[in-house]
Motif scaffolding. Structure first.
Motif, mmCIF file in Angstrom:
data_model
loop_
_atom_site.group_PDB
_atom_site.id
_atom_site.type_symbol
_atom_site.label_atom_id
_atom_site.label_comp_id
_atom_site.label_asym_id
_atom_site.label_seq_id
_atom_site.Cartn_x
_atom_site.Cartn_y
_atom_site.Cartn_z
ATOM 1 N N ARG A 87 -5.804 4.703 -3.638
ATOM 2 C CA ARG A 87 -6.327 3.637 -2.768
ATOM 3 C C ARG A 87 -7.744 3.960 -2.299
ATOM 4 N NH1 ARG A 87 -1.932 3.223 1.743
ATOM 5 N NH2 ARG A 87 -1.162 5.170 0.860
ATOM 6 N N THR A 88 -7.984 5.219 -1.958
ATOM 7 C CA THR A 88 -9.319 5.605 -1.500
ATOM 8 C C THR A 88 -10.332 5.495 -2.629
ATOM 9 O OG1 THR A 88 -8.298 7.122 0.088
ATOM 10 C CG2 THR A 88 -10.632 7.435 -0.393
ATOM 11 N N LEU A 90 -2.345 7.620 -1.886
ATOM 12 C CA LEU A 90 -3.471 7.572 -0.951
ATOM 13 C C LEU A 90 -4.778 7.841 -1.669
ATOM 14 C CD1 LEU A 90 -4.651 7.541 1.942
ATOM 15 C CD2 LEU A 90 -4.106 9.978 2.070
ATOM 16 N N ILE A 100 -5.575 1.589 5.009
ATOM 17 C CA ILE A 100 -4.477 2.551 4.894
ATOM 18 C C ILE A 100 -3.550 2.498 6.111
ATOM 19 C CG2 ILE A 100 -3.949 5.026 4.828
ATOM 20 C CD1 ILE A 100 -6.554 5.352 3.194
ATOM 21 N N THR A 121 -9.766 10.563 2.953
ATOM 22 C CA THR A 121 -10.492 9.290 2.966
ATOM 23 C C THR A 121 -11.923 9.432 3.472
ATOM 24 O OG1 THR A 121 -8.402 8.101 3.241
ATOM 25 C CG2 THR A 121 -10.426 6.921 3.799
ATOM 26 N N PRO A 146 0.801 -1.239 0.000
ATOM 27 C CA PRO A 146 0.000 0.000 0.000
ATOM 28 C C PRO A 146 0.826 1.278 0.000
ATOM 29 C CG PRO A 146 -0.950 -1.585 1.520
ATOM 30 C CD PRO A 146 0.370 -2.151 1.071
#
Length: 421
Positions: free
Chosen positions: A253-254, A250, A297, A361, A245
């Protein structure tokens, strides 16, 4: 040798000056090294102070420092600083301030500041500004001129707001960030329930952060234990999965979780295909989605410190406990688990503190009732340009973080977690 011994015996004090000289030379050499090291570190310290410390100090200072009114309306502000009432002299000074601010084009700044305390001031100032261009009241008629233009200029609530705003240092933003205010007499009071917001947001932030921390502990502890017990080959593969990750953005990934958890996403499609559900589940834009995304995360930040501690624990302890008659579960709880508490507590406080400040997020995968305090800090900074309230919220968040870290240090005792006897 005999000669040296005899010379020392003849003059035993002759070696003392030499020892003192050596000490002085050694001290000078150490000072030179210290100065050289400090000279090398000074540029880095200056860089950190200018680009890191100063902006943070400036932001946090905005929570209590609000000189907008005093800087742009100095005459009326001086009148209020002296404790004088809202008499004819005040309104004459206010008129002169409005005229001067109109020439300097700073009336809007003062209106926004007053509007933060008492809604309606921005419209009142614009109207008074336009009227001041057309006419100038006669001597002794300034108060009536303001009252005729808008009766709110002589309203006690609006007058109290002006007196509060005239102070360059104020607790207004800090109180507002805690859903508190001051009435006309200056007494602290809670805001009305329909205006209360930030206490609930802080409690929501702490609740989400605590929930994410607990989930990470439940999932991360067996994962870290599996890493320690696995063979070197499988350990490298598993560590690659834990670290993967960090190699992706970020935001990516979100956004990926939004796609996975949406009603037409793979999870709902699989559940519908297996006949486990009749209609798609709402897995995103709610609290569930926030927990899932934040856990994904932040889980590595708990696994890695816990793994480093577990790896240093000899396996002989568990074998010794079992050889003495302890069952596996009891041996684990008494001989192994207490030794992992430093790593578990360090990872847990790291996850908790990091989750408190997350913004992107929850904003993407959460709903309106799932936004955390960082969302409102960004909102008041970028949208409404209310730096005072944003600074107060940031200061409260910093205080909460420092208090929690101090409690962690107190409980762990410099990294050693006490579990009792």
């Amino acid at each position: 040798m005999t000669t040296f011994t005899s010379s020392v015996a003849a003059d035993p004090n002759s070696i003392v000056p030499k020892a003192s000289r050596l000490k002085r030379e050694l001290a000078r050499a150490n000072r030179r090294k210290t100065r050289s090291a400090a000279f090398l570190v000074v540029p880095l310290l200056a860089l950190v102070f200018v680009f890191f410390a100063m902006p943070i100090i400036g932001l946090l200072t905005g929570a209590v420092h609000s000189p907008t009114y005093a800087d742009n309306f100095p005459r009326s502000a001086e009148h209020l600083h002296a404790g004088h009432p809202f008499d004819e002299a005040f309104y004459e000074a206010l008129f002169l301030d409005i005229r001067a601010a109109d020439d300097a084009r700073t009336t809007g700044k003062v209106g926004r500041r007053l509007n933060q305390d008492q809604p309606g001031f921005s419209t009142m100032l614009k109207s008074a500004n336009r009227a001041s261009r057309r006419e100038t009241p006669t001597k002794g008629a300034f108060r009536d001129w303001f009252a005729t233009g808008d009766a709110r200029w002589v309203d006690p609530e609006f007058q109290a707001a002006m007196r509060r705003s005239a102070q360059p240092y104020t607790d207004f933003f800090l109180l507002k960030s805690l859903d508190l205010t001051r009435d006309i007499g200056g007494t602290l009071a809670s805001v009305s329930p329909d205006k209360a917001l930030f206490v609930d947001v802080f409690l929501r932030t702490l609740g989400i952060s605590l929930g994410v921390t607990l989930i990470c502990c439940v999932l991360g502890y067996p994962l870290a234990w599996s890493l320690v017990q696995a063979s070197p080959t499988w350990r490298n593969v598993m560590l690659l999965g834990v670290l993967f990750p960090f190699w992706t953005s970020l935001l990516v990934r979100t956004a990926a979780w939004v796609i996975v958890l949406q009603k037409e996403g793979p999870i709902n499609s699989a559940l519908l295909g297996l006949g486990l559900i009749d209609a798609p589940l709402t897995l995103v834009f709610n609290r569930f989605g926030v927990f899932i995304a934040l856990t994904h995360i932040l889980l590595p930040f708990l696994v890695l410190p816990l793994y480093s501690v577990m790896k240093a624990i000899p396996r002989d302890y568990m074998r010794a406990a079992k050889s003495l008659g302890a069952r596996p579960a009891y041996a684990f709880l008494t001989a192994y688990f207490p030794q992992t508490l430093p790593g578990l507590s360090a990872g847990a406080i790291l996850v908790f503190i990091m989750s408190i400040g997350y913004y992107i997020t929850p904003a993407l995968v959460g709903g309106p009732k799932d936004q955390m305090i960082s969302y409102f800090i960004a909102f008041y900074t970028n949208n409404t340009i209310n730096w005072g309230l944003a600074s107060a919220l940031a200061l409260n968040l910093l205080i909460v973080t420092l208090v929690l870290y101090a409690l962690y240090q107190r409980i762990t005792g410099n990294g050693r977690v006490s579990v009792g006897v």
